[in-house]
Design a protein around this motif. Structure first.
Motif, PDB file in Angstrom:
ATOM      1  N   ALA A 165      10.178 -14.655 -36.360  1.00 17.93           N
ATOM      2  CA  ALA A 165      10.401 -13.509 -34.954  1.00 17.93           C
ATOM      3  C   ALA A 165      11.439 -14.033 -33.983  1.00 17.93           C
ATOM      4  CB  ALA A 165       9.009 -13.436 -34.151  1.00 17.93           C
ATOM      5  N   GLU A 166      12.518 -14.438 -34.445  1.00 12.50           N
ATOM      6  CA  GLU A 166      13.722 -14.875 -33.775  1.00 12.50           C
ATOM      7  C   GLU A 166      14.362 -13.510 -32.763  1.00 12.50           C
ATOM      8  OE1 GLU A 166      18.307 -16.415 -34.270  1.00 12.50           O
ATOM      9  OE2 GLU A 166      17.086 -16.146 -35.817  1.00 12.50           O
ATOM     10  N   HIS A 167      13.846 -12.449 -33.133  1.00 17.92           N
ATOM     11  CA  HIS A 167      14.543 -11.426 -32.395  1.00 17.92           C
ATOM     12  C   HIS A 167      13.690 -11.222 -31.086  1.00 17.92           C
ATOM     13  CE1 HIS A 167      11.558  -9.919 -35.013  1.00 17.92           C
ATOM     14  NE2 HIS A 167      11.314  -8.710 -34.381  1.00 17.92           N
ATOM     15  N   LYS A 168      12.503 -12.025 -31.216  1.00 20.36           N
ATOM     16  CA  LYS A 168      11.543 -11.936 -29.808  1.00 20.36           C
ATOM     17  C   LYS A 168      11.547 -13.204 -29.084  1.00 20.36           C
ATOM     18  CE  LYS A 168      10.037  -7.837 -31.262  1.00 20.36           C
ATOM     19  NZ  LYS A 168      10.523  -6.918 -30.231  1.00 20.36           N
ATOM     20  N   SER A 169      12.723 -13.904 -29.490  1.00 18.42           N
ATOM     21  CA  SER A 169      12.607 -15.269 -28.966  1.00 18.42           C
ATOM     22  C   SER A 169      13.325 -15.049 -27.184  1.00 18.42           C
ATOM     23  CB  SER A 169      13.542 -16.272 -29.647  1.00 18.42           C
ATOM     24  OG  SER A 169      14.999 -15.892 -29.566  1.00 18.42           O
ATOM     25  N   GLU A 170      13.256 -16.158 -26.559  1.00 21.59           N
ATOM     26  CA  GLU A 170      13.806 -15.936 -25.167  1.00 21.59           C
ATOM     27  C   GLU A 170      15.387 -15.944 -25.213  1.00 21.59           C
ATOM     28  OE1 GLU A 170      12.640 -15.490 -22.079  1.00 21.59           O
ATOM     29  OE2 GLU A 170      11.071 -15.183 -23.284  1.00 21.59           O
ATOM     30  N   ALA A 171      16.028 -16.689 -26.196  1.00 19.81           N
ATOM     31  CA  ALA A 171      17.432 -16.690 -26.274  1.00 19.81           C
ATOM     32  C   ALA A 171      17.856 -15.139 -26.649  1.00 19.81           C
ATOM     33  CB  ALA A 171      17.741 -17.514 -27.408  1.00 19.81           C
ATOM     34  N   HIS A 172      17.241 -14.609 -27.691  1.00 19.75           N
ATOM     35  CA  HIS A 172      17.506 -13.143 -28.225  1.00 19.75           C
ATOM     36  C   HIS A 172      17.300 -12.281 -26.938  1.00 19.75           C
ATOM     37  CE1 HIS A 172      18.265 -10.314 -31.567  1.00 19.75           C
ATOM     38  NE2 HIS A 172      17.631  -9.475 -30.684  1.00 19.75           N
ATOM     39  N   PHE A 224      34.832  -9.196 -38.816  1.00 16.29           N
ATOM     40  CA  PHE A 224      33.533  -9.590 -38.288  1.00 16.29           C
ATOM     41  C   PHE A 224      32.918 -10.699 -39.083  1.00 16.29           C
ATOM     42  CE2 PHE A 224      32.175  -6.192 -41.058  1.00 16.29           C
ATOM     43  CZ  PHE A 224      30.736  -6.622 -41.365  1.00 16.29           C
ATOM     44  N   LYS A 225      31.781 -11.420 -38.219  1.00 19.19           N
ATOM     45  CA  LYS A 225      30.762 -12.125 -39.147  1.00 19.19           C
ATOM     46  C   LYS A 225      29.413 -11.719 -38.784  1.00 19.19           C
ATOM     47  CE  LYS A 225      30.765 -15.851 -35.710  1.00 19.19           C
ATOM     48  NZ  LYS A 225      30.862 -17.343 -35.531  1.00 19.19           N
ATOM     49  N   LEU A 226      28.425 -11.678 -39.639  1.00 17.35           N
ATOM     50  CA  LEU A 226      27.159 -11.349 -39.490  1.00 17.35           C
ATOM     51  C   LEU A 226      26.358 -12.663 -39.165  1.00 17.35           C
ATOM     52  CD1 LEU A 226      24.874  -9.056 -39.385  1.00 17.35           C
ATOM     53  CD2 LEU A 226      24.606  -9.447 -41.904  1.00 17.35           C
ATOM     54  N   LYS A 227      25.652 -12.579 -37.858  1.00 18.77           N
ATOM     55  CA  LYS A 227      24.805 -13.812 -37.821  1.00 18.77           C
ATOM     56  C   LYS A 227      23.216 -13.269 -37.984  1.00 18.77           C
ATOM     57  CE  LYS A 227      23.320 -17.193 -33.921  1.00 18.77           C
ATOM     58  NZ  LYS A 227      23.417 -17.477 -32.620  1.00 18.77           N
ATOM     59  N   PRO A 228      22.646 -13.685 -39.157  1.00 16.45           N
ATOM     60  CA  PRO A 228      21.423 -13.008 -39.583  1.00 16.45           C
ATOM     61  C   PRO A 228      20.385 -13.540 -38.654  1.00 16.45           C
ATOM     62  CG  PRO A 228      22.701 -13.793 -41.528  1.00 16.45           C
ATOM     63  CD  PRO A 228      23.333 -14.311 -40.223  1.00 16.45           C
ATOM     64  N   ILE A 229      19.514 -12.792 -38.156  1.00 12.91           N
ATOM     65  CA  ILE A 229      18.214 -13.379 -37.377  1.00 12.91           C
ATOM     66  C   ILE A 229      17.059 -13.690 -38.572  1.00 12.91           C
ATOM     67  CG2 ILE A 229      18.856 -11.942 -35.184  1.00 12.91           C
ATOM     68  CD1 ILE A 229      15.750 -10.877 -36.881  1.00 12.91           C
TER      69      ILE A 229
END
Length: 212
Positions: free
Chosen positions: A38-45, A28-33
C-alpha cells in the motif's frame, strides 16, 4: 533529466498518461508503486497526492501534478510543438470551446458508466466483493443511452471535438476498452462510436503504453 510518472503499469490512469506522453514523443520514466505494501497510502506518497492515488507527474524542475486528465493537459500544452497536436490553438476560441465541450462530455456522459462497469466486473471482484448484477445492468443500459449521443456527434465528425484528435478522445481509451470487454453489444450497436473506439485503441501510443 526526464520527467517521472509515479504510477503502475496496470493502472488505467497511468496508461492514460503514458499514452499522451508517447503521442507527444516525450521521454519519461515510470516509477512503479508497490501495491502489496500500500505504498500509495504511505506518508511520502500522500505528501505528493493527498488522496493516495496514482498517477503523479514529477517534472524535471520538481513541479508535481496529479489527476490524469490534468497531467495530460499539462503535457499537451508544454510540448505543444512536439509530436501529435492534441490541443486546439488557444487563439481559436471556438475550437477551444468545442474541446472543453468534448472534455466535459467524457467526464459527465462516459466515465461514470464505463468506470462503473469496470468497478463491478474487475475492481470489486479483486477485493472479494461480488458483482452487483442489478447495478451492472443499470450501468450498461445507461452507457448504451449515452452512446446514442456519441453516435449523433460522431456521425458528423471524426472526433469528439471536431475532425482533429485531442486528448479528450484519448481519455476514453482505458475504460472504453474495459467496458467493451464486458458489454461489447453497446459499442456494436453504435457503428460510428465503434469505429472511433477501435481506431483509438489501435493507435501505436496505446499499444506501447500497455507494454510492461
Amino acid at each position: 533529466m526526464v520527467l517521472t510518472i509515479v504510477g503502475h503499469p496496470t493502472s488505467t490512469c497511468t496508461r492514460r498518461v503514458k499514452t499522451v506522453l508517447i503521442e507527444k514523443g516525450v521521454e519519461f520514466k515510470l516509477k512503479p508503486i508497490d501495491w502489496s505494501v500500500a505504498e500509495h497510502k504511505s506518508e511520502a506518497h500522500l505528501k505528493l497526492q493527498p488522496f493516495g492515488q496514482i498517477p503523479i507527474l514529477i517534472d524535471e524542475d520538481g513541479f508535481t501534478l496529479f489527476e490524469s486528465r490534468a497531467i495530460t493537459r499539462y503535457i499537451a500544452a508544454k510540448y505543444v510543438d512536439q509530436g501529435t497536436k492534441l490541443l486546439p490553438d488557444p487563439s481559436d476560441i471556438k475550437a477551444v470551446a468545442l474541446f472543453e465541450q468534448a472534455a466535459s462530455i467524457e467526464q459527465s456522459n462516459f466515465d461514470p458508466y464505463a468506470f462503473g462497469i469496470a468497478v463491478e466486473k474487475v475492481f470489486n471482484p479483486m477485493k472479494g466483493i461480488p458483482t452487483d448484477e442489478k447495478r451492472l445492468k443499470s450501468l450498461i443500459d445507461s452507457l448504451n443511452d449515452k452512446l446514442d449521443g456519441y453516435e449523433r456527434i460522431l456521425s458528423k465528425q471524426k472526433y469528439l471535438a471536431g475532425d482533429e484528435l485531442t486528448i479528450a478522445d484519448l481519455w476514453h481509451i482505458p475504460y472504453a476498452e474495459m467496458s467493451a470487454q464486458f458489454a461489447p453489444e453497446v459499442y456494436e450497436a453504435h457503428p460510428n462510436v465503434n469505429a472511433w473506439y477501435k481506431a483509438l485503441k489501435e493507435r501505436p501510443s496505446w499499444i506501447k503504453a500497455n507494454e510492461a
